[in-house]
Every structure is written in structure tokens, then in C-alpha cells.
Enzyme design. Structure first.
Site, short mmCIF file in Angstrom:
data_model
loop_
_atom_site.label_atom_id
_atom_site.label_comp_id
_atom_site.label_asym_id
_atom_site.label_seq_id
_atom_site.Cartn_x
_atom_site.Cartn_y
_atom_site.Cartn_z
N CYS A 16 1.20 -1.55 -0.21
CA CYS A 16 -0.11 -0.43 0.06
C CYS A 16 0.29 1.42 -0.06
CB CYS A 16 -1.43 0.57 1.46
SG CYS A 16 -1.67 -1.19 1.77
N CYS B 152 1.97 3.02 -3.45
CA CYS B 152 1.42 3.98 -4.06
C CYS B 152 1.99 5.85 -3.54
CB CYS B 152 0.85 3.36 -4.39
SG CYS B 152 1.21 2.83 -6.14
N HIS B 153 1.02 4.42 -1.85
CA HIS B 153 0.09 5.66 -1.21
C HIS B 153 0.85 6.60 0.27
CE1 HIS B 153 -3.55 4.78 -3.14
NE2 HIS B 153 -3.43 3.45 -2.98
N CYS C 213 -7.41 -2.51 -5.76
CA CYS C 213 -5.62 -1.79 -5.70
C CYS C 213 -5.04 -3.22 -5.16
CB CYS C 213 -4.63 -1.14 -4.41
SG CYS C 213 -5.84 0.53 -4.24
N CYS D 41 -35.25 -0.95 7.60
CA CYS D 41 -34.74 -0.01 8.03
C CYS D 41 -35.31 1.27 9.02
CB CYS D 41 -33.52 0.67 8.09
SG CYS D 41 -32.95 -0.27 6.49
N CYS E 126 -37.06 1.21 12.49
CA CYS E 126 -36.65 1.25 13.99
C CYS E 126 -35.60 2.69 13.81
CB CYS E 126 -35.77 0.28 14.02
SG CYS E 126 -36.02 -1.11 15.20
N ARG F 138 -23.43 -5.85 10.03
CA ARG F 138 -23.93 -5.59 10.87
C ARG F 138 -25.45 -5.31 10.17
NH1 ARG F 138 -27.06 -5.03 14.23
NH2 ARG F 138 -27.28 -3.96 15.47
N CYS G 289 -29.19 -7.27 11.28
CA CYS G 289 -30.21 -6.60 11.51
C CYS G 289 -31.71 -7.27 9.94
CB CYS G 289 -29.95 -5.00 10.67
SG CYS G 289 -29.98 -3.77 12.11
#
Lengths: 159, 281
Positions: free
Chosen positions: B97, B100-101, B134, B197, B200, B238, B242
Site C-alpha cells: 500500500c 503508492c500511497h 488495488c 430500517c 426502527c 451489521r 439487522c
């Protein structure tokens, strides 16, 4: 309801549950124009003691959304729906049966789940597994459990 | 016990002021990163919400405190792991990583704009998808499994350097179609419990559902360290949980549906600070 209709409903339901003999199948419940259900779903008187248990557990879990002072020994009552104290003063048994079985008939768009209904769902699952439902769904509560919850609610009087 | 006492206890238990609505606490991390946890709702929410609140404002003081210091925040352990991976050469091209970054700090602000339209790929991409692009396209490395440890740790590193910066996800132009799909999913009542969604997190935030204090379901704090499962959690995992809890057939992390839902929900968080890795229960 004729025997023929009962037979068909029972056949559809057989994969996952058996509608108790003599019980009105979810698709055959008759709601009046206000969403009340006059006739007992089973013809057997509801057991308020079992209804009280269902308020707190399993697919009932009514207090997840409704507070009940008479159940104050149980922790964590919800605030989503109206408090149920005195509910038997405000509603008839037929009203409460209709609301528990399928509140959406009386209150269009209500968040309250329909406890005695087996069709019309979007991506119904196999309980809480996240997987697709297999075959016909069982209702959240059996016909007798609906009667038991209604019997308990009818004890919640303030006058 | 007398009836009046019983009623008083019941009322205190279910309607105490501590449980209603977001609290008034201010979130400053490490005594220096000031977080915006309350903002005017973005224009696209007109008629739905006036104010958006970070989920942090709905948690207990004890849970809130864990996020306020990086030495207490267990999510920062994932960031530490990703810091090592950042400079590690992986794949056939001899790249890391960092090659390049540069330093992770140079990525400040990037995570706040994801998900975003990727013109070359012709699709909306999440941060995880971009990261994997990437890896496969530039590094010649295997992609990270969606929302699994390596991917979550790296997204936590990327959000950690953006903390305090406002979420600013674009919803117009070529992203609009995906955003509309996400919005439709947000308002769809899934499963045998027929819950959307919005049921709630838009209509009832601030209320208790059994022992759970409902937040607005904002995702500016992801990845989120949950005390419940003691690990960093991705947004898609998550969402999946749900939807499962509505007694529905859920969607898989990385699926087109959850990509669209992430874009839509992220856009509801526009204006709130990036908090990841946050701490919730």
C-alpha cells in the site's frame, strides 16, 4: 368455515406446522370492517397464565415494544408501542384478537408484526437463521397462543 | 407492595429521561479530535429527519468513554495490525500500500467519500472494493474476504486517519441509480416481522426496544468495535444481522443490495464526523 377450506389450509401448513384440529387457519380468519375478530380462533378458552408467559418470551415478546406495569418484575419494557395498562378497558376481546392476529388490518402501516399470518412477506426467512424460509411459514404464534395472549390482555383492567 | 409504588417503579424503569432521545454529551477523542455528533440533516432527508445524530449519542456513558481514548478503544488494535500490513509487500508485483500511497495519513479524507462511483469500473464501489481492486489489479495479490479480519482492519486504518472529518458521500450523477436502489431497500419491510430500517431508525430512534436504545443507524462510526461480539464489525455484516433479525432471508456482504444500501445510509450520515473505529454495544 367449511371443512374443505380447512382441509386445504391444513395441507399447505403441514410442511412446517400443523394447524390444530378445529383451529381457524391464518388465511381464513374473518376480520370485520374495523379489523376486529369476533370468533375465537380455536373455540378453546385462552389460558391467561400462558399468555402472561408469552408477553415476555419466544415469538410473543410483547414487552419488547409495550410496557406493562403488572409485569414490572420483568426488566426492559419497550417504548415503541402504547402502554398496555388498562388495555381491556379500551378494547373489546374481539378488537384485541384482531390486533394480536394482524394489527395491520386495524392500523394501516403499523410497525407491529402480524402474529397470525403466513403470507405476503418480502424475503421471508427461516426464523432467525438469515436463510430463506423452507416451505410454508408457521405463524409467529399458534391459534391457541393468540387466544392465550388475548386472555391475558383482558386481565389488564384499571377500572 | 402498594400499587402506587409499583407503578412508580415501572414508570421509572420504562420512561426514565436517560433513555429518551440522544444525550447531550460531547465526543472528543484523545483530548484533541473533536467529533461532530449532531448535524442538520442533509437536504435529501427533508421531510424524514431534521437532525442527524451519531450512534455514540445513544450509548451509555461507560460505552461512550471507551471510544474517547485510543488506548482504551479495542478497535485500535485492528488499526495497529493494518499499519504493519500497509508497508508489507504482497502479491506478484512487489508492491505494498505504502509504495503508492506513502503514509496512511496521506489518505486522510478518503474514507469519508465512500461508497463512490468508480468511472473505470462503471459501478459504485465501497472502500473495501476499492482496496481489493488495488490488491488484485496493482499488487497482483489475492483480494481480502469481504468484511473479514484483514479487510476490516485495513478499513479501520483508513477511517482512523479521517476521524473528525465530515462524511461527504456523493449521491448525484452516475451514483444516483444505486442510491435510489439503496433508498428503496431502506424503506422495504423485510421478513416475517415486516420491519424496514426506517421503522426502527427513522420513526423510533431514541426509544427503547426491549433493552436496546434505538439509534438512527448512522454508519459514520464503522468499522465498529462491538462490546457484544468483541471484534471490529463491517457495515455489511451489521446490515446482514439487522435484516436477519426481521426473520428475513438476508443479503451477503459485498452483494449489490448491501453496496446500494451502504451508499444510501452513508449519505444519511453526511455532515457527521468519521468516527471509525468507533465503540458501540
Amino acid at each position: 368455515m367449511g371443512r374443505f377450506a380447512l382441509g386445504i389450509a391444513a395441507t399447505f401448513a403441514a410442511a412446517t406446522m400443523a394447524v390444530a384440529e378445529g383451529a381457524i387457519a391464518p388465511g381464513d380468519v374473518e376480520y370485520d370492517e374495523y379489523g376486529a375478530v369476533a370468533a375465537s380462533l380455536t373455540g378453546v378458552a385462552g389460558d391467561a397464565e400462558n399468555g402472561k408467559l408469552l408477553m415476555n418470551k419466544g415469538a410473543g415478546n410483547c414487552i419488547a415494544c409495550h410496557a406493562v406495569s403488572a409485569l414490572s418484575e420483568l426488566s426492559f419494557h419497550g417504548e415503541i408501542g402504547p402502554m398496555l395498562d388498562g388495555v381491556a378497558d379500551r378494547w373489546t376481546e374481539a378488537d384485541l384478537r384482531g390486533i394480536v392476529a394482524n394489527a395491520k388490518v386495524m392500523f394501516d402501516g403499523t410497525m407491529m408484526p402480524s402474529f397470525y399470518k403466513t403470507t405476503g412477506y418480502t424475503r421471508p426467512g427461516d426464523a432467525y437463521t438469515g436463510k430463506a424460509a423452507q416451505g410454508e411459514l408457521a405463524p409467529l404464534l399458534t391459534a391457541q397462543e393468540v387466544e392465550d395472549v388475548v386472555a391475558y390482555l383482558m386481565t389488564l383492567k384499571e377500572t | 407492595m402498594k400499587r402506587t409504588t409499583l407503578t412508580a417503579i415501572a414508570l421509572a424503569m420504562v420512561t426514565g429521561p436517560a433513555m429518551a432521545d440522544p444525550d447531550a454529551d460531547a465526543l472528543v477523542v484523545n483530548g484533541e479530535i473533536e467529533m461532530v455528533t449532531e448535524a442538520s440533516a442533509p437536504a435529501h432527508l427533508e421531510g424524514a429527519l431534521k437532525t442527524v445524530y451519531s450512534g455514540w449519542r445513544f450509548r451509555s456513558d461507560e460505552t461512550q468513554a471507551v471510544q474517547m481514548d485510543d488506548f482504551d478503544n479495542p478497535g485500535m488494535l485492528g488499526v495497529e495490525v493494518a499499519l504493519d500490513a500497509w508497508t508489507e509487500v504482497a502479491g506478484t508485483e512487489g508492491e505494498s500500500c505504502a509504495s503508492c500511497h506513502g503514509s496512511p495519513e496521506e489518505m486522510a479524507g478518503v474514507s469519508a467519500t465512500y461508497p463512490k462511483w468508480d468511472a473505470a469500473a462503471g459501478e459504485v464501489q465501497t472502500l473495501t472494493m476499492q482496496m481489493n481492486e488495488c490488491r488484485t489489479e496493482r499488487m497482483g495479490a489475492e483480494p481480502y474476504a469481504y468484511d473479514k479480519g484483514d479487510a476490516i482492519n485495513m478499513t479501520a486504518l483508513l477511517t482512523s486517519v479521517s476521524r473528525g472529518m465530515p462524511m461527504s458521500v456523493a449521491i448525484d450523477g452516475p451514483a444516483a441509480e444505486t442510491w435510489e436502489m439503496g433508498k428503496e431497500l431502506y424503506y422495504t419491510r423485510f421478513g416475517q416481522l415486516e420491519l424496514s430500517c426506517a421503522n426502527c431508525h427513522e420513526d423510533n430512534y431514541g426509544m427503547m426496544i426491549r433493552a436496546d436504545h434505538l439509534s438512527q443507524g448512522q454508519i459514520n462510526g464503522f468499522p465498529t468495535y462491538r462490546l457484544k461480539n468483541t471484534k471490529l464489525n463491517g457495515v455489511h455484516s451489521r446490515f446482514k444481522g439487522c435484516i436477519r433479525d426481521t426473520r428475513a432471508e438476508t443479503f451477503a456482504p459485498g452483494s449489490p443490495e448491501l453496496i446500494a444500501l451502504e451508499l444510501y445510509v452513508a449519505s444519511r450520515s453526511n455532515g457527521l464526523s468519521v468516527e471509525g473505529p468507533s465503540v458501540r454495544n
